[in-house]
Design a protein around this motif. Structure first.
Motif, PDB file in Angstrom:
ATOM      1  N   HIS A  98      95.857  65.669  30.201  1.00  0.00           N
ATOM      2  CA  HIS A  98      95.377  64.333  30.545  1.00  0.00           C
ATOM      3  C   HIS A  98      93.866  64.267  30.456  1.00  0.00           C
ATOM      4  CE1 HIS A  98      99.303  63.080  32.027  1.00  0.00           C
ATOM      5  NE2 HIS A  98      98.801  61.865  32.063  1.00  0.00           N
ATOM      6  N   VAL A  99      93.202  65.329  30.950  1.00  0.00           N
ATOM      7  CA  VAL A  99      91.737  65.330  30.921  1.00  0.00           C
ATOM      8  C   VAL A  99      91.250  65.235  29.484  1.00  0.00           C
ATOM      9  CG1 VAL A  99      89.736  66.808  31.274  1.00  0.00           C
ATOM     10  CG2 VAL A  99      91.369  66.501  33.083  1.00  0.00           C
ATOM     11  N   ALA A 100      91.871  66.020  28.582  1.00  0.00           N
ATOM     12  CA  ALA A 100      91.443  65.999  27.186  1.00  0.00           C
ATOM     13  C   ALA A 100      91.573  64.596  26.618  1.00  0.00           C
ATOM     14  CB  ALA A 100      92.275  66.977  26.371  1.00  0.00           C
ATOM     15  N   TYR A 101      92.715  63.940  26.879  1.00  0.00           N
ATOM     16  CA  TYR A 101      92.877  62.613  26.286  1.00  0.00           C
ATOM     17  C   TYR A 101      92.177  61.524  27.069  1.00  0.00           C
ATOM     18  CZ  TYR A 101      95.087  64.024  22.198  1.00  0.00           C
ATOM     19  OH  TYR A 101      95.249  64.562  20.962  1.00  0.00           O
TER      20      TYR A 101
ATOM     21  N   GLU B 101      84.147  67.531  35.918  1.00  0.00           N
ATOM     22  CA  GLU B 101      83.881  66.133  36.237  1.00  0.00           C
ATOM     23  C   GLU B 101      85.137  65.285  36.045  1.00  0.00           C
ATOM     24  OE1 GLU B 101      80.485  64.413  34.265  1.00  0.00           O
ATOM     25  OE2 GLU B 101      81.436  62.448  34.414  1.00  0.00           O
ATOM     26  N   TYR B 102      85.864  65.549  34.944  1.00  0.00           N
ATOM     27  CA  TYR B 102      87.051  64.732  34.697  1.00  0.00           C
ATOM     28  C   TYR B 102      88.179  65.074  35.657  1.00  0.00           C
ATOM     29  CZ  TYR B 102      85.050  62.411  30.786  1.00  0.00           C
ATOM     30  OH  TYR B 102      84.251  61.618  30.032  1.00  0.00           O
TER      31      TYR B 102
ATOM     32  N   LEU C  87      93.002  60.488  16.802  1.00  0.00           N
ATOM     33  CA  LEU C  87      93.798  61.057  17.898  1.00  0.00           C
ATOM     34  C   LEU C  87      93.560  62.546  18.091  1.00  0.00           C
ATOM     35  CD1 LEU C  87      97.248  59.307  17.874  1.00  0.00           C
ATOM     36  CD2 LEU C  87      95.715  59.588  19.786  1.00  0.00           C
ATOM     37  N   LEU C  88      93.097  63.247  17.059  1.00  0.00           N
ATOM     38  CA  LEU C  88      92.893  64.685  17.209  1.00  0.00           C
ATOM     39  C   LEU C  88      91.467  65.016  17.636  1.00  0.00           C
ATOM     40  CD1 LEU C  88      94.880  65.909  14.099  1.00  0.00           C
ATOM     41  CD2 LEU C  88      95.608  65.853  16.464  1.00  0.00           C
ATOM     42  N   GLN C  89      90.680  63.980  17.937  1.00  0.00           N
ATOM     43  CA  GLN C  89      89.269  64.189  18.279  1.00  0.00           C
ATOM     44  C   GLN C  89      89.070  65.169  19.450  1.00  0.00           C
ATOM     45  OE1 GLN C  89      86.699  62.669  16.514  1.00  0.00           O
ATOM     46  NE2 GLN C  89      85.395  64.040  17.688  1.00  0.00           N
ATOM     47  N   PRO C  90      89.835  65.070  20.578  1.00  0.00           N
ATOM     48  CA  PRO C  90      89.612  66.010  21.687  1.00  0.00           C
ATOM     49  C   PRO C  90      89.800  67.450  21.255  1.00  0.00           C
ATOM     50  CG  PRO C  90      91.025  64.230  22.402  1.00  0.00           C
ATOM     51  CD  PRO C  90      90.843  64.060  20.943  1.00  0.00           C
ATOM     52  N   ILE C  91      90.788  67.703  20.365  1.00  0.00           N
ATOM     53  CA  ILE C  91      91.037  69.078  19.936  1.00  0.00           C
ATOM     54  C   ILE C  91      89.868  69.573  19.087  1.00  0.00           C
ATOM     55  CG2 ILE C  91      92.629  70.530  18.637  1.00  0.00           C
ATOM     56  CD1 ILE C  91      94.768  68.375  19.450  1.00  0.00           C
ATOM     57  N   ALA C  92      89.372  68.707  18.238  1.00  0.00           N
ATOM     58  CA  ALA C  92      88.227  69.087  17.411  1.00  0.00           C
ATOM     59  C   ALA C  92      87.015  69.398  18.285  1.00  0.00           C
ATOM     60  CB  ALA C  92      87.903  67.963  16.435  1.00  0.00           C
ATOM     61  N   ASP C  93      86.784  68.554  19.295  1.00  0.00           N
ATOM     62  CA  ASP C  93      85.664  68.797  20.212  1.00  0.00           C
ATOM     63  C   ASP C  93      85.811  70.138  20.906  1.00  0.00           C
ATOM     64  OD1 ASP C  93      84.514  66.461  19.617  1.00  0.00           O
ATOM     65  OD2 ASP C  93      85.253  65.368  21.369  1.00  0.00           O
ATOM     66  N   PHE C  94      87.041  70.400  21.350  1.00  0.00           N
ATOM     67  CA  PHE C  94      87.335  71.635  22.069  1.00  0.00           C
ATOM     68  C   PHE C  94      87.005  72.841  21.202  1.00  0.00           C
ATOM     69  CE2 PHE C  94      90.442  74.927  23.079  1.00  0.00           C
ATOM     70  CZ  PHE C  94      90.297  75.037  24.443  1.00  0.00           C
TER      71      PHE C  94
END
Lengths: 167, 330, 105
Positions: free
Chosen positions: B21-24, B237-238, B50-57
């Motif tokens: 949930h935090v990632a999305y 924070e999230y 939609l895959l942006q959080p994974i890329a950031d990670f």
């Protein structure tokens, strides 16, 4: 098993206290003190004092130690050198302290509990620890409770007065 | 032994779901703020980004971990861990549904307040150990902010505890369900507003994100951090935002229950599982967090402390008084 | 069940370490920190006795002690800051205005 856990807590509390009181940097001393208070809170849980253990963390860790940190930052305390650290003629004071400690430990270990009140574990389980403390606090100790409120109000005013005079 | 394994599995489930949930939430935040500012938000990675959080990670975890040469090395490295641990440990006392709770302890609310005050140390220490002026000022600001607002947060929760007669979060929800309103947000509207504003300040979110005010302090206590230690702060924070949303949903909106008058009017809502009700309330809170960030400008620091001490604390006390009267005479 | 003596001896040891540190330290901040350690030891003894005597008064007393400790530390630290502003030092050996002059030499 319970003995092992308790032994761990005893040893680590003594070790942490030693570390807290011998650090050169006051900030490190405060951090070790924080660890000591967390351990004390867990020992309170051993003794079925759940409300007190949470109050310990909230008051000591949340308020008192942050006050210490702010004061240390405010006056910019540096690392202490050894000759500045201890008082002159510390040997005699150390001896007096050791003697008083020994006396306190001997006296404490001689305590025998003859009295037994009505707040047994099964009684507390029925109502809850917080409820039992509240009942005692607001009935038998209600006057003392009000007085503690006044005792907390006076420092609040006093701190304001002392801090205002500085500017 | 079986119980122990079951416990570990349950913990894994909760942590995985919350971290997903935090990632999305970061994705949702960028999309919603993008919409609020009439742009698209992330669109490149995957369909609709939609895959942006994974890329950031992936990007942030392969960066170099830099420690300033004059920093207190050990404390500098451990500060993000402190803040993340004391934030994430709160998940253990949250009842997600009637019988899904990791640790059903009697002092749940006090536990959350205690670990909130402990996670402030992570911020102070991060600021102090970086040995830089911006970090230090950011850390001190954040500490005074969190401490001041914890009082008003505690006062608004004290009114809830007084009304429910218990410190256990599960008992609070059940007591709430048994009242005629079904949620404490209606009779304790002052307390609910105080709680909301304090929750924004406690989690260092906009409009109270002064510790990391870019225009004044570069990035506050985060200035010297990089790579995954920076990511740990973000994660904390999230997660803290989610904890506040859980707390608000449980203490003021009735947790996994729906008010009686609603289910009487619309009987088909009875069959909705509790966890979905709870999730909807939590998503509402999260949306509010993001919406406020997109809408309000940042406050000045003296204004922030004035709001805390001169408005929210008296309002919390008045709310406590009203609740005491309701409890005694109604 | 752990015997009561263990808890009491533990609290005595912690109290004693704080006491020695109060006696021999020169730095006012460290003196205040040691006072907190002493209070932790006392509270531990109170709670342990409360548990073994099946009486909750010990816990109530420890609660009062925590509350009063918060007030006393606030006053102590603000006095410390006031002293620092006046003298630029928090060394107890240099704060001797109230000491009588001894003409020993």
């Amino acid at each position: 098993m319970i003995y092992l856990i308790f032994a761990y807590f005893c040893l680590s509390m003594v070790g942490i206290t030693t570390m807290a009181l011998t650090r050169k940097n006051p900030v490190h001393a405060v951090l070790w003190l924080l660890l000591l208070f967390l351990h004390v809170a867990v020992v309170y849980l051993f003794l079925n004092a759940e409300f007190l253990s949470m109050a310990q963390i909230i008051v000591y860790a949340g308020a008192i130690l942050v006050m210490f940190l702010f004061t240390i930052f405010f006056i910019g305390a540096k690392e202490l050198s050894k000759e500045k650290r201890y008082i002159k003629l510390w040997e005699g004071r150390l001896l007096i302290g050791l003697a008083m400690t020994a006396a306190a430990i001997v006296a404490l270990s001689k305590i025998k509990t003859t009295f037994s009140g009505k707040y047994t574990i099964s009684f507390i389980e029925k109502t809850g620890n917080t409820y039992a403390i509240g009942e005692m606090l607001f009935n038998e100790y209600s006057l003392a409770f009000f007085m503690v409120g006044v005792i907390l109000l006076i420092p609040m005013i006093a701190v304001g007065v002392i801090a205002r005079k500085l500017r | 032994m079986i119980e122990f394994l079951l416990m570990i599995i349950k913990t894994m489930i909760v942590f995985t779901i919350v971290l997903a949930h935090v990632a999305y939430t970061t994705y949702a935040e960028r999309k919603i703020i993008g919409r609020a500012q009439a742009r698209m938000g992330p669109m490149e990675v995957g369909p609709h980004g939609l895959l942006q959080p994974i890329a950031d990670f992936i990007k942030i975890f392969f960066k170099e971990d830099i420690v300033p040469i004059k920093a207190e090395k050990f404390i500098f490295q451990i500060a993000p861990v402190i803040i993340l641990v004391f934030t994430i440990v709160n998940l253990t006392v949250i009842p997600f549904s009637r019988d899904f709770i990791l640790a059903d302890i009697n002092v749940g609310i006090l536990f959350i307040l205690a670990s909130a005050s402990l996670s402030a140390y992570g911020i102070i220490l991060a600021g102090w150990s970086s040995n830089s002026k911006f970090s230090f000022l950011g850390g001190l600001r954040s500490a005074s902010q969190v401490l001041s607002y914890e009082i008003s947060l505690g006062l608004s929760l004290a009114a809830v505890v007084l009304m429910a007669g218990s410190l256990n979060l599960k008992d609070i929800v059940i007591a709430q369900h048994n009242t005629s309103f079904g949620m404490y947000a209606l009779p304790q509207i002052i307390g609910f507003i105080v709680f909301l504003i304090s929750a924004f300040a406690e989690t260092n979110r906009a409009p109270f994100d002064l510790p990391e005010a870019e225009t004044e302090l570069v990035a506050g206590y985060l200035t010297e951090y990089s790579a995954f230690r920076y990511a740990l702060f973000f994660l904390a924070e999230y997660v803290a935002m989610y904890i506040m949303a859980f707390l608000g949903a449980l203490c003021f909106l009735g947790g996994w229950t729906l008010p009686r008058f609603v289910t009487e009017m619309l009987p088909f809502l009875e069959s909705v599982p509790g966890i979905i009700c709870f999730a909807m309330k939590v998503y509402g809170f999260i949306f509010l967090f993001i919406w406020v960030r997109a809408t309000f400008p940042r406050y000045r620091f003296d204004q922030l402390l004035n709001i805390g001490w001169k408005i929210l604390i008296p309002a919390g006390l008045i709310n406590l008084l009203i609740v005491a009267f309701i409890k005694r005479f109604v | 069940m752990i015997p009561l003596e263990f808890y009491l001896i533990l609290s005595g040891v912690i109290f004693g370490m704080g006491l020695i540190s109060v006696l021999i330290n020169r730095n006012l901040i460290l003196v205040l920190i040691s006072l907190e350690v002493m209070l932790a030891g006392v509270n531990l003894a109170l709670v342990a006795l409360s548990h073994y005597m099946n009486d909750i008064r010990g816990q109530v007393l420890a609660l009062f002690s925590i509350a009063v400790a918060a007030g006393s530390v606030a006053v102590g630290l603000s006095l410390l800051v006031a002293i620092f502003d006046l003298k630029r030092t928090i060394d107890t050996e240099e704060l001797k205005e109230l000491k009588e002059e001894v003409s020993s030499d």
